[in-house]
Design an enzyme around this catalytic site. Structure first.
Site, mmCIF file in Angstrom:
data_model
loop_
_atom_site.group_PDB
_atom_site.id
_atom_site.type_symbol
_atom_site.label_atom_id
_atom_site.label_comp_id
_atom_site.label_asym_id
_atom_site.label_seq_id
_atom_site.Cartn_x
_atom_site.Cartn_y
_atom_site.Cartn_z
ATOM 1 N N CYS A 291 0.783 -5.511 6.342
ATOM 2 C CA CYS A 291 -0.656 -5.657 6.560
ATOM 3 C C CYS A 291 -0.944 -6.585 7.751
ATOM 4 O O CYS A 291 -0.569 -6.267 8.868
ATOM 5 C CB CYS A 291 -1.354 -6.112 5.285
ATOM 6 S SG CYS A 291 -3.141 -5.825 5.313
ATOM 7 N N HIS B 156 0.009 -1.354 2.305
ATOM 8 C CA HIS B 156 0.742 -2.173 1.329
ATOM 9 C C HIS B 156 1.718 -1.287 0.561
ATOM 10 O O HIS B 156 1.304 -0.584 -0.382
ATOM 11 C CB HIS B 156 -0.230 -2.830 0.348
ATOM 12 C CG HIS B 156 -1.027 -3.937 0.932
ATOM 13 N ND1 HIS B 156 -0.614 -5.259 0.889
ATOM 14 C CD2 HIS B 156 -2.216 -3.929 1.590
ATOM 15 C CE1 HIS B 156 -1.520 -6.018 1.497
ATOM 16 N NE2 HIS B 156 -2.493 -5.236 1.927
ATOM 17 N N GLU C 221 3.835 -2.191 -1.626
ATOM 18 C CA GLU C 221 3.947 -2.659 -3.012
ATOM 19 C C GLU C 221 2.784 -2.179 -3.876
ATOM 20 O O GLU C 221 2.841 -2.289 -5.108
ATOM 21 C CB GLU C 221 4.022 -4.191 -3.039
ATOM 22 C CG GLU C 221 2.724 -4.925 -2.810
ATOM 23 C CD GLU C 221 2.313 -5.066 -1.347
ATOM 24 O OE1 GLU C 221 1.377 -5.831 -1.070
ATOM 25 O OE2 GLU C 221 2.942 -4.398 -0.493
#
Length: 220
Positions: free
Chosen positions: A82, A191, A193
């Protein structure tokens, strides 16, 4: 034997989800800013949440810019996420103010010219066919949360033997850089994750590319 990964703990919001996702991807994960952990790990993850200038300030305060630079110069893998991707570029412009970045890549981070910002939600990407990060997931969607991005790429390879970086694009109002793979230095605007199975596969691809250090092999 698992590769070691340090998630840089410099104050960038909640990074526990990244730690858990990397553990599920097969890494032995440490959340730290200690020089030994940052420099000696098989891989370093640099998260980033918030404003470009704030992240740069926080990185400077913990001497992270120097440590990241040392890893890259030594060919040691780094994955930035990011705003972590954004600060690797030359400049960031937010609210009319320009802030210098790390300058690893040419380009300026600017407000996306879209009717609705932030760009929040799932989006497809255009990844190179030989991408390591997107191996097996080139047609998947990933989760983005950002208002700014790098919309132009002008990387001049002056050394004939130097391989140009692999650049992945996405679009929200305009095309913007969604990921870069440049030798030991990789970064994603989205992102991983938070990107479900596709993000998990991307992290497995990256963790799987890490080489366990000779020092660790000897001690174990």
């Amino acid at each position: 034997m698992k590769p070691t990964v340090t998630v840089l703990d410099y104050g960038s919001g909640n990074v526990r989800s990244a730690v858990r996702a990397l553990e599920r991807a097969g890494a032995e994960v440490t959340l730290s800013v200690a020089p030994h952990d940052v420099l000696e790990a098989d891989g370093l993850v640099v998260p980033g949440v918030g404003a470009f200038a704030t992240v740069m300030k926080e990185l400077r305060q913990v001497d992270a810019l120097r440590m990241i630079g040392r890893r890259v110069a030594g060919g040691r893998p780094v994955l930035a996420i990011c705003v972590g991707l954004q600060v690797l570029f030359e400049n960031g412009v937010e609210h009319g103010n320009s802030e210098p970045g790390m300058g690893e890549w040419p380009g300026t981070v600017e407000l996306l010219p879209a009717e609705v910002v932030p760009h929040m939600g799932w989006n497809t990407v255009e990844a190179p066919e030989d991408s390591m990060l997107f191996d097996g997931i080139r047609d998947e969607r990933f989760y983005f949360v950002h208002s700014y991005g790098v919309q132009k790429w002008d990387f001049d390879v002056t050394q004939p033997k130097m391989r140009p970086p692999k650049v992945t694009w996405s679009e929200h109002g305009a095309k913007f850089i969604a990921a870069v793979e440049n030798g030991p230095l990789c970064a994603t605007q989205f992102h991983p994750e938070k990107s479900g199975d596709a993000g998990a596969r991307l992290l497995r691809n990256w963790v799987g590319s890490l080489k366990i250090s000779e020092r660790k092999q000897v001690t174990e």
